[in-house]
Design an enzyme around this catalytic site. Structure first.
Site, PDB file in Angstrom:
ATOM      1  N   CYS A 181       0.853  -1.191   0.000  1.00  0.00           N
ATOM      2  CA  CYS A 181       0.000   0.000   0.000  1.00  0.00           C
ATOM      3  C   CYS A 181       0.892   1.246   0.000  1.00  0.00           C
ATOM      4  O   CYS A 181       2.006   1.239   0.517  1.00  0.00           O
ATOM      5  CB  CYS A 181      -0.901   0.001   1.231  1.00  0.00           C
ATOM      6  SG  CYS A 181      -2.078   1.385   1.240  1.00  0.00           S
ATOM      7  N   ASP A 224       0.458   3.725   1.742  1.00  0.00           N
ATOM      8  CA  ASP A 224       0.449   4.281   3.095  1.00  0.00           C
ATOM      9  C   ASP A 224       1.870   4.574   3.591  1.00  0.00           C
ATOM     10  O   ASP A 224       2.741   3.705   3.515  1.00  0.00           O
ATOM     11  CB  ASP A 224      -0.253   3.274   4.033  1.00  0.00           C
ATOM     12  CG  ASP A 224      -0.609   3.895   5.376  1.00  0.00           C
ATOM     13  OD1 ASP A 224       0.314   4.381   6.073  1.00  0.00           O
ATOM     14  OD2 ASP A 224      -1.798   3.911   5.725  1.00  0.00           O
ATOM     15  N   ARG A 229       3.098   4.657   6.350  1.00  0.00           N
ATOM     16  CA  ARG A 229       3.560   3.909   7.530  1.00  0.00           C
ATOM     17  C   ARG A 229       4.013   2.484   7.219  1.00  0.00           C
ATOM     18  O   ARG A 229       4.345   1.726   8.133  1.00  0.00           O
ATOM     19  CB  ARG A 229       2.430   3.870   8.574  1.00  0.00           C
ATOM     20  CG  ARG A 229       2.014   5.250   9.058  1.00  0.00           C
ATOM     21  CD  ARG A 229       0.653   5.211   9.734  1.00  0.00           C
ATOM     22  NE  ARG A 229      -0.405   4.812   8.805  1.00  0.00           N
ATOM     23  CZ  ARG A 229      -1.691   4.644   9.164  1.00  0.00           C
ATOM     24  NH1 ARG A 229      -2.047   4.824  10.415  1.00  0.00           N
ATOM     25  NH2 ARG A 229      -2.581   4.302   8.266  1.00  0.00           N
ATOM     26  N   HIS A 232      -2.161  -3.987   4.921  1.00  0.00           N
ATOM     27  CA  HIS A 232      -1.938  -3.597   6.324  1.00  0.00           C
ATOM     28  C   HIS A 232      -3.265  -3.296   7.002  1.00  0.00           C
ATOM     29  O   HIS A 232      -4.188  -2.761   6.382  1.00  0.00           O
ATOM     30  CB  HIS A 232      -0.999  -2.386   6.414  1.00  0.00           C
ATOM     31  CG  HIS A 232      -1.582  -1.129   5.842  1.00  0.00           C
ATOM     32  ND1 HIS A 232      -2.139  -0.136   6.625  1.00  0.00           N
ATOM     33  CD2 HIS A 232      -1.735  -0.712   4.563  1.00  0.00           C
ATOM     34  CE1 HIS A 232      -2.581   0.834   5.838  1.00  0.00           C
ATOM     35  NE2 HIS A 232      -2.352   0.518   4.593  1.00  0.00           N
ATOM     36  N   CYS A 278      -6.047   0.084   6.967  1.00  0.00           N
ATOM     37  CA  CYS A 278      -5.852   0.646   5.627  1.00  0.00           C
ATOM     38  C   CYS A 278      -7.016   1.590   5.268  1.00  0.00           C
ATOM     39  O   CYS A 278      -8.182   1.182   5.262  1.00  0.00           O
ATOM     40  CB  CYS A 278      -5.753  -0.478   4.596  1.00  0.00           C
ATOM     41  SG  CYS A 278      -5.425   0.118   2.928  1.00  0.00           S
TER      42      CYS A 278
HETATM   43 CO    CO Z   1      -3.442   1.195   3.021  1.00  0.00          CO
END
Ligand code: CO
Length: 216
Positions: free
Chosen positions: A49, A51, A53, A105, A108
């Site tokens: 992803c 993302d 993090r 994750h 999400c």
């Molecule tokens: Co995500």
């Protein structure tokens, strides 16, 4: 959106950070960048992803040169995505990676958005793929009353579906005719820093429906 504090300092921090990075690597190994510049031979392709993090190298304690990376919102494998398909082909055919990992994750935002009925815009076309995963598994998902737990399960089911999508691709099936390639499904826990291996390992076309198996 509120303007963030000091625009200039915010930007400079990255370039200063880069100087530290370069210096630290050279202190530990003066030849570090010289060796990297000779070429890459990664063993893994990471589909994760976007993302901020979930950085592939950081969460797996790996170094530059070890993982070929593709990231998009909610780690989707879509066969009409020219970007992902190019990355997949390059990683398998030209770099010879042996393991392809789809890593979702928990927590999400993409999965959360797909679970709702809110209209966000262009991204809805992308998230439609996750809505399809929901629809396919709605009996199981609707039975989970707790919304966080339902999102967690959809995250897992989404990863499993994306690994299947990899197995259904001509690129992967062509490679399977030549050598072993393993496909894996993982979920990273942002609140624990730990990866759960969903044990969805595909190493051949046996696990996908016959209609998806190409004659090669
Ligand atoms: Co995500």
């Amino acid at each position: 959106m509120e303007p963030k504090k000091d625009m200039e300092a915010m930007y400079r921090r990255l370039l200063d950070g880069n100087k530290h990075f370069s210096m630290n690597k050279k202190i530990n190994d003066p030849e570090y960048f010289k060796k990297l510049s000779l070429g890459q031979r990664p063993d893994y392709l990471w589909i994760g992803c976007s993302d901020s993090r979930v950085p592939a190298n950081e969460v797996t304690s790996t170094e530059s040169g070890e993982i070929f990376v593709h990231r998009n919102i909610a780690n989707l494998v879509v066969h009409t995505d020219v970007n992902l398909m190019s990355v997949l082909e390059y990683a398998l055919v030209y770099l010879g990676v042996s393991h392809v990992i789809v890593c979702g994750h928990y927590g999400c935002g993409g999965v959360r958005a797909a679970m709702s009925n809110v209209m966000y815009g262009h991204v809805d076309n992308w998230l439609r793929n996750i809505k399809d995963v929901y629809q396919k598994n709605q009996t199981e998902l609707n039975a989970i009353k707790d919304e966080d737990k339902r999102a967690d399960r959809l995250t897992e089911l989404n990863v499993i579906e994306q690994v299947k999508n990899l197995a259904k691709s001509a690129i992967v099936q062509n490679e399977w005719k030549k050598r072993p390639v393993h496909l894996h499904g993982w979920v990273y826990g942002i609140n624990s820093g730990l990866i759960t291996d969903l044990s969805v390992i595909h190493d051949g076309t046996e696990d996908i429906d016959p209609i998806y198996r190409f004659q090669i």
